[in-house]
Design a protein around this motif. Structure first.
Motif, PDB file in Angstrom:
ATOM      1  N   LEU A  23       1.423  -5.707  -9.382  1.00  0.00           N
ATOM      2  CA  LEU A  23       0.234  -6.156 -10.129  1.00  0.00           C
ATOM      3  C   LEU A  23      -1.009  -6.113  -9.259  1.00  0.00           C
ATOM      4  N   ALA A  24      -0.846  -6.347  -7.953  1.00  0.00           N
ATOM      5  CA  ALA A  24      -2.005  -6.254  -7.048  1.00  0.00           C
ATOM      6  C   ALA A  24      -2.520  -4.812  -6.982  1.00  0.00           C
ATOM      7  N   PHE A  25      -1.592  -3.843  -6.968  1.00  0.00           N
ATOM      8  CA  PHE A  25      -1.982  -2.421  -6.936  1.00  0.00           C
ATOM      9  C   PHE A  25      -2.782  -2.089  -8.205  1.00  0.00           C
ATOM     10  N   ILE A  26      -2.273  -2.529  -9.355  1.00  0.00           N
ATOM     11  CA  ILE A  26      -2.949  -2.256 -10.633  1.00  0.00           C
ATOM     12  C   ILE A  26      -4.334  -2.911 -10.650  1.00  0.00           C
TER      13      ILE A  26
ATOM     14  N   ARG B  93       0.834  -1.216   0.000  1.00  0.00           N
ATOM     15  CA  ARG B  93       0.000   0.000   0.000  1.00  0.00           C
ATOM     16  C   ARG B  93       0.861   1.255   0.000  1.00  0.00           C
ATOM     17  N   GLU B  94       2.182   1.064   0.164  1.00  0.00           N
ATOM     18  CA  GLU B  94       3.088   2.220   0.138  1.00  0.00           C
ATOM     19  C   GLU B  94       3.612   2.512  -1.266  1.00  0.00           C
ATOM     20  N   GLN B  95       3.219   1.713  -2.249  1.00  0.00           N
ATOM     21  CA  GLN B  95       3.619   2.011  -3.636  1.00  0.00           C
ATOM     22  C   GLN B  95       2.894   3.289  -4.071  1.00  0.00           C
ATOM     23  N   VAL B  96       3.584   4.172  -4.776  1.00  0.00           N
ATOM     24  CA  VAL B  96       2.931   5.385  -5.280  1.00  0.00           C
ATOM     25  C   VAL B  96       2.580   5.233  -6.764  1.00  0.00           C
ATOM     26  N   VAL B  97       3.332   4.396  -7.452  1.00  0.00           N
ATOM     27  CA  VAL B  97       3.048   4.106  -8.859  1.00  0.00           C
ATOM     28  C   VAL B  97       3.373   2.632  -9.101  1.00  0.00           C
ATOM     29  N   ALA B  98       2.584   1.967  -9.949  1.00  0.00           N
ATOM     30  CA  ALA B  98       2.921   0.617 -10.392  1.00  0.00           C
ATOM     31  C   ALA B  98       2.475   0.469 -11.837  1.00  0.00           C
ATOM     32  N   GLY B  99       3.193  -0.358 -12.590  1.00  0.00           N
ATOM     33  CA  GLY B  99       2.832  -0.535 -13.987  1.00  0.00           C
ATOM     34  C   GLY B  99       3.527  -1.733 -14.601  1.00  0.00           C
ATOM     35  N   TYR B 100       3.168  -2.001 -15.835  1.00  0.00           N
ATOM     36  CA  TYR B 100       3.869  -3.026 -16.589  1.00  0.00           C
ATOM     37  C   TYR B 100       3.933  -2.621 -18.052  1.00  0.00           C
ATOM     38  N   VAL B 101       4.924  -3.200 -18.737  1.00  0.00           N
ATOM     39  CA  VAL B 101       4.990  -3.111 -20.190  1.00  0.00           C
ATOM     40  C   VAL B 101       4.824  -4.537 -20.694  1.00  0.00           C
TER      41      VAL B 101
ATOM     42  N   GLY C  42      -7.137   5.097 -10.861  1.00  0.00           N
ATOM     43  CA  GLY C  42      -7.489   4.429 -12.123  1.00  0.00           C
ATOM     44  C   GLY C  42      -6.270   3.796 -12.775  1.00  0.00           C
ATOM     45  N   VAL C  43      -6.555   2.889 -13.714  1.00  0.00           N
ATOM     46  CA  VAL C  43      -5.508   2.200 -14.477  1.00  0.00           C
ATOM     47  C   VAL C  43      -5.641   2.634 -15.930  1.00  0.00           C
TER      48      VAL C  43
ATOM     49  N   LEU D 146       2.497  -2.702 -25.083  1.00  0.00           N
ATOM     50  CA  LEU D 146       1.525  -1.928 -24.306  1.00  0.00           C
ATOM     51  C   LEU D 146       2.156  -1.506 -22.981  1.00  0.00           C
ATOM     52  N   LEU D 147       1.709  -0.391 -22.463  1.00  0.00           N
ATOM     53  CA  LEU D 147       2.119   0.055 -21.124  1.00  0.00           C
ATOM     54  C   LEU D 147       0.848   0.359 -20.342  1.00  0.00           C
ATOM     55  N   ALA D 148       0.752  -0.212 -19.137  1.00  0.00           N
ATOM     56  CA  ALA D 148      -0.378   0.072 -18.255  1.00  0.00           C
ATOM     57  C   ALA D 148       0.190   0.565 -16.930  1.00  0.00           C
ATOM     58  N   TYR D 149      -0.458   1.572 -16.329  1.00  0.00           N
ATOM     59  CA  TYR D 149       0.030   2.034 -15.038  1.00  0.00           C
ATOM     60  C   TYR D 149      -1.102   2.587 -14.191  1.00  0.00           C
ATOM     61  N   THR D 150      -0.853   2.640 -12.893  1.00  0.00           N
ATOM     62  CA  THR D 150      -1.728   3.349 -11.974  1.00  0.00           C
ATOM     63  C   THR D 150      -0.862   4.156 -11.028  1.00  0.00           C
ATOM     64  N   SER D 151      -1.369   5.333 -10.661  1.00  0.00           N
ATOM     65  CA  SER D 151      -0.740   6.101  -9.591  1.00  0.00           C
ATOM     66  C   SER D 151      -1.776   6.279  -8.480  1.00  0.00           C
ATOM     67  N   GLY D 152      -2.712   5.294  -8.475  1.00  0.00           N
ATOM     68  CA  GLY D 152      -3.717   5.272  -7.410  1.00  0.00           C
ATOM     69  C   GLY D 152      -5.074   5.760  -7.871  1.00  0.00           C
TER      70      GLY D 152
END
Ligand code: AFP
Length: 343
Positions: free
Chosen positions: A281-284, A147-155, A170-171, A162-168
């Protein structure tokens, strides 16, 4: 044509007090993703397929492209004074950016090449990343909940990159336009379906699973049209590839704890790395309306006891993940028709 940079900067303006630093780091992951995509595209011509002849800290054979991708990412954060630590699935200890030691405000974490066993067969591959705030600039900054992640994503390196990300909030999904070398917005605020029709798990390992896990997977395979069963198996060998499918179509991915009799192949805590694979991935997935669990607790609440800690993972649509937890708890008294748990 909304480029990744424009999208990030426009959203940054919506946050008074935003410094632009996180935006800068996120854009850099975009650049690193493009460089790795290019290395993958020419690997067969540049003789960079195959083994690097070395093992990583997990005791796994390293592929040449594991090493190349890792180096590209380490290089990417070496300037600009923002990042103090980089932790990678391919490195035993975090890499410290000495010149940023006093000023760096962030730590970056990554699995440079997810699905390495797919590299030499041109299969789906991914890069998973996350950003955390600095506390004291040491490894302890990383041994904290997801829960301390501020950004998470993958390519995702597939037919398209493709690139997907969330900063909390929406994705968001971007597609690389190779013609202009830019990630362009394809879907804003992706929502995962509440339930799906597919499941992803390596059934070749079922002998080592707990009976509850075996019962859950058997349950998905039973004939019950009214309850949306049987589910189809879709397992690509790349967690990013499977989670991306589930993000769009719903369903569940499982990598359970595995007490296989064969010594050496047992994975009593599962295979997947908490910090580099499961937390991001859980954050996303949670921000897209899905869920991720160890079977008994949300992945994002798990605090790692070491940098390369592993956890069992079940991730995907809320319906299937909650049902899996019921099976694990043994409270899965199913109604005959629905195929779903009570309530
Ligand atoms: P590699 O990157 O070492 O190939 O591992 C990939 C992975 O972490 C994940 O992406 C896959 O879903 C899973 O492991 C595959 O593991 P199995 O080969 O044991 O099914």
């Amino acid at each position: 044509m909304i480029t990744l940079d424009r999208f990030i900067l426009e959203r940054e303006h919506a946050h008074p007090g935003a410094t632009g630093e996180l935006s800068m780091l996120l854009m850099r992951f975009g650049v690193a993703g493009k460089r790795i995509a290019r290395e993958l595209a020419v690997a067969g011509l540049r003789h960079t397929l195959g083994s690097a002849g070395s093992e990583n800290v997990q005791g796994e054979e390293q592929k040449k492209l594991d090493v190349i991708a890792n180096e590209i990412l380490l290089e990417t954060f070496d300037y600009g004074g923002l990042v103090v630590l980089a932790a990678s699935e391919e490195l035993e200890a975090p890499y410290v950016y000495s010149r940023n030691e006093k000023v760096g405000k962030y730590a970056v974490l990554f699995d440079p090449m997810d699905g390495s066993s797919n590299i030499d067969v041109n299969g789906t591959l991914g890069m998973i990343f996350s950003i955390r705030r600095r506390h004291d600039g040491t490894e302890d900054d990383l041994l904290r909940s997801g829960r301390e992640q501020v950004v998470a994503g993958y390519v995702l390196f597939g037919p398209s990159v493709l690139l997907a990300y969330t900063s909390g909030d929406g994705v968001h999904l971007f597609t690389l336009d190779p013609g202009i070398g830019e990630f362009l917005l394809s879907v804003e605020r992706v929502r995962m379906p509440e339930r799906g029709k597919g499941y992803a798990v390596n059934e070749g390992r079922s002998a080592g699973w707990a009976p509850e896990t075996r019962a859950f997977v058997e349950h998905l395979k039973q004939k019950d049209p009214a309850g949306g069963r049987p589910y189809s198996t879709r397992y690509s060998g790349s967690l990013v590839g499977d989670v991306h499918r589930i993000l769009l179509e719903g369903g569940i991915y499982l990598y359970p704890a595995d007490a296989s009799a064969a010594a050496g192949s047992a994975k009593p805590k599962g295979k997947l790395r908490l910090l580099y694979e499961c937390h991001p991935l859980a954050f996303i997935v949670e921000k897209a309306g899905g869920a991720a669990t160890t079977g008994t607790e949300p992945i994002l609440d798990v605090v790692p006891d070491s940098l390369h800690a592993r956890v069992p993972l079940a991730i995907g649509s809320r319906t299937e993940v909650e049902l899996y937890e019921k099976f694990v708890r043994g409270s899965n008294r199913l109604s005959p028709s629905s195929g779903r748990g009570p309530g």
